[in-house]
Design a protein around this motif. Sequence first.
Motif, PDB file in Angstrom:
ATOM      1  N   ILE A   1      14.452  14.493  -9.044  1.00 51.25           N
ATOM      2  CA  ILE A   1      13.942  13.358  -9.818  1.00 51.25           C
ATOM      3  C   ILE A   1      12.632  13.774 -10.497  1.00 51.25           C
ATOM      4  O   ILE A   1      11.687  14.174  -9.818  1.00 51.25           O
ATOM      5  CB  ILE A   1      13.704  12.131  -8.921  1.00 51.25           C
ATOM      6  N   PRO A   2      12.554  13.710 -11.808  1.00 50.20           N
ATOM      7  CA  PRO A   2      11.335  14.150 -12.515  1.00 50.20           C
ATOM      8  C   PRO A   2      10.106  13.340 -12.099  1.00 50.20           C
ATOM      9  O   PRO A   2      10.172  12.109 -11.980  1.00 50.20           O
ATOM     10  CB  PRO A   2      11.667  13.920 -13.991  1.00 50.20           C
ATOM     11  N   ARG A   3       8.997  14.028 -11.913  1.00 47.18           N
ATOM     12  CA  ARG A   3       7.749  13.333 -11.568  1.00 47.18           C
ATOM     13  C   ARG A   3       7.258  12.458 -12.717  1.00 47.18           C
ATOM     14  O   ARG A   3       6.517  11.503 -12.500  1.00 47.18           O
ATOM     15  CB  ARG A   3       6.681  14.368 -11.209  1.00 47.18           C
ATOM     16  N   ASP A   4       7.693  12.801 -13.932  1.00 45.14           N
ATOM     17  CA  ASP A   4       7.257  12.017 -15.093  1.00 45.14           C
ATOM     18  C   ASP A   4       7.693  10.560 -14.971  1.00 45.14           C
ATOM     19  O   ASP A   4       6.997   9.655 -15.455  1.00 45.14           O
ATOM     20  CB  ASP A   4       7.837  12.619 -16.380  1.00 45.14           C
TER      21      ASP A   4
ATOM     22  N   ALA B   1       5.241   7.449 -15.292  1.00 47.59           N
ATOM     23  CA  ALA B   1       5.468   6.399 -16.285  1.00 47.59           C
ATOM     24  C   ALA B   1       5.532   5.020 -15.627  1.00 47.59           C
ATOM     25  O   ALA B   1       5.004   4.035 -16.154  1.00 47.59           O
ATOM     26  CB  ALA B   1       6.767   6.672 -17.044  1.00 47.59           C
ATOM     27  N   ALA B   2       6.173   4.967 -14.451  1.00 48.01           N
ATOM     28  CA  ALA B   2       6.250   3.699 -13.720  1.00 48.01           C
ATOM     29  C   ALA B   2       4.861   3.237 -13.289  1.00 48.01           C
ATOM     30  O   ALA B   2       4.538   2.044 -13.344  1.00 48.01           O
ATOM     31  CB  ALA B   2       7.163   3.847 -12.513  1.00 48.01           C
ATOM     32  N   ALA B   3       4.029   4.198 -12.855  1.00 46.87           N
ATOM     33  CA  ALA B   3       2.668   3.845 -12.445  1.00 46.87           C
ATOM     34  C   ALA B   3       1.849   3.339 -13.623  1.00 46.87           C
ATOM     35  O   ALA B   3       1.058   2.388 -13.499  1.00 46.87           O
ATOM     36  CB  ALA B   3       1.994   5.060 -11.807  1.00 46.87           C
ATOM     37  N   ILE B   4       2.043   3.949 -14.791  1.00 43.52           N
ATOM     38  CA  ILE B   4       1.317   3.495 -15.991  1.00 43.52           C
ATOM     39  C   ILE B   4       1.739   2.071 -16.355  1.00 43.52           C
ATOM     40  O   ILE B   4       0.924   1.257 -16.815  1.00 43.52           O
ATOM     41  CB  ILE B   4       1.581   4.464 -17.163  1.00 43.52           C
ATOM     42  N   ASP B   5       3.011   1.774 -16.122  1.00 47.89           N
ATOM     43  CA  ASP B   5       3.518   0.426 -16.424  1.00 47.89           C
ATOM     44  C   ASP B   5       3.127  -0.597 -15.370  1.00 47.89           C
ATOM     45  O   ASP B   5       3.493  -1.778 -15.480  1.00 47.89           O
ATOM     46  CB  ASP B   5       5.044   0.451 -16.548  1.00 47.89           C
ATOM     47  N   GLY B   6       2.380  -0.172 -14.350  1.00 44.73           N
ATOM     48  CA  GLY B   6       1.890  -1.096 -13.339  1.00 44.73           C
ATOM     49  C   GLY B   6       2.765  -1.225 -12.115  1.00 44.73           C
ATOM     50  O   GLY B   6       2.555  -2.147 -11.306  1.00 44.73           O
TER      51      GLY B   6
ATOM     52  N   LEU C   1       6.579   0.389  -3.987  1.00 44.26           N
ATOM     53  CA  LEU C   1       7.855  -0.252  -3.677  1.00 44.26           C
ATOM     54  C   LEU C   1       8.715  -0.394  -4.930  1.00 44.26           C
ATOM     55  O   LEU C   1       9.919  -0.102  -4.905  1.00 44.26           O
ATOM     56  CB  LEU C   1       7.609  -1.628  -3.046  1.00 44.26           C
ATOM     57  N   ARG C   2       8.104  -0.808  -6.026  1.00 44.92           N
ATOM     58  CA  ARG C   2       8.863  -0.942  -7.266  1.00 44.92           C
ATOM     59  C   ARG C   2       9.314   0.415  -7.795  1.00 44.92           C
ATOM     60  O   ARG C   2      10.417   0.542  -8.339  1.00 44.92           O
ATOM     61  CB  ARG C   2       8.019  -1.665  -8.314  1.00 44.92           C
ATOM     62  N   SER C   3       8.464   1.412  -7.635  1.00 41.13           N
ATOM     63  CA  SER C   3       8.863   2.761  -8.052  1.00 41.13           C
ATOM     64  C   SER C   3      10.053   3.250  -7.233  1.00 41.13           C
ATOM     65  O   SER C   3      10.950   3.924  -7.751  1.00 41.13           O
ATOM     66  CB  SER C   3       7.685   3.724  -7.895  1.00 41.13           C
ATOM     67  N   PHE C   4      10.046   2.891  -5.943  1.00 46.86           N
ATOM     68  CA  PHE C   4      11.156   3.300  -5.080  1.00 46.86           C
ATOM     69  C   PHE C   4      12.463   2.671  -5.543  1.00 46.86           C
ATOM     70  O   PHE C   4      13.485   3.358  -5.669  1.00 46.86           O
ATOM     71  CB  PHE C   4      10.852   2.890  -3.637  1.00 46.86           C
ATOM     72  N   TRP C   5      12.453   1.362  -5.816  1.00 46.23           N
ATOM     73  CA  TRP C   5      13.679   0.663  -6.191  1.00 46.23           C
ATOM     74  C   TRP C   5      14.120   0.980  -7.608  1.00 46.23           C
ATOM     75  O   TRP C   5      15.327   0.997  -7.893  1.00 46.23           O
ATOM     76  CB  TRP C   5      13.498  -0.848  -6.047  1.00 46.23           C
ATOM     77  N   ASN C   6      13.175   1.231  -8.501  1.00 41.04           N
ATOM     78  CA  ASN C   6      13.526   1.415  -9.908  1.00 41.04           C
ATOM     79  C   ASN C   6      13.634   2.874 -10.344  1.00 41.04           C
ATOM     80  O   ASN C   6      14.181   3.154 -11.419  1.00 41.04           O
ATOM     81  CB  ASN C   6      12.504   0.709 -10.796  1.00 41.04           C
TER      82      ASN C   6
END
Length: 224
Positions: free
Chosen positions: A116-119, A123-128, A132-137
Amino acid sequence: LSTTLVFTVGATLLPFVIGFIVALVLNARIIGRGLWRGLFLLPWLIPSVVVAFLWMWIFNANYGVINGMLRELGLITENINFLGTRSSAIIAVIVAKTWNTFPWIAVMILAALQTIPRDLYEAAAIDGADRLRSFWNVTVPGLRGVISTVLLLSFIWNFQHLETIYVMTTGGPGTATTTFAIGVYKAAFQSRDLGEAGAIGILWMALLSVIVVIYLRFVVREDA
């Protein structure tokens, strides 16, 4: 059939949950990560028959490790016959199979995690998105293909598994742990009833075929 399904579902889901958690831990930046990855592979490298004998000793009613620990903790006053009780025998063989299987699942999921690319996380972190949300999405969608394959293969292997159950309980007490594999073996090689063994084998194959067809239809629909 019911015993086979109980064993198969238990011996598929329990090691999957443990293997998934282990994979997430080993994918993190922890001290001695390479050493831990090697150590967690050991249960998978041990042959199933040896694992069965090991856990048969652990669950032994007279000198088993678990009974000894429970007595030392003061939780029991009399030893528990884990392999001689209908309700606990099936749990015991599921635990033994889980210990032998979860490292393989952990390795498969760990390998998928590293693709899974770290990018995507950045990107998910930049979007807030929080963890937990990064894990599910991000993580779960990236593992979907591996998860479905691991669950299907584990289900098929456990559906036809013989060694652990036969060594630990030989299908007993009574028929508490008699799965299709045990039933075919006893009918063919102990009772010499090839007709019954063949009938169980045909039913066995038909059920597995239905499961595989359902899985393939699901995969084709997801790809479409």
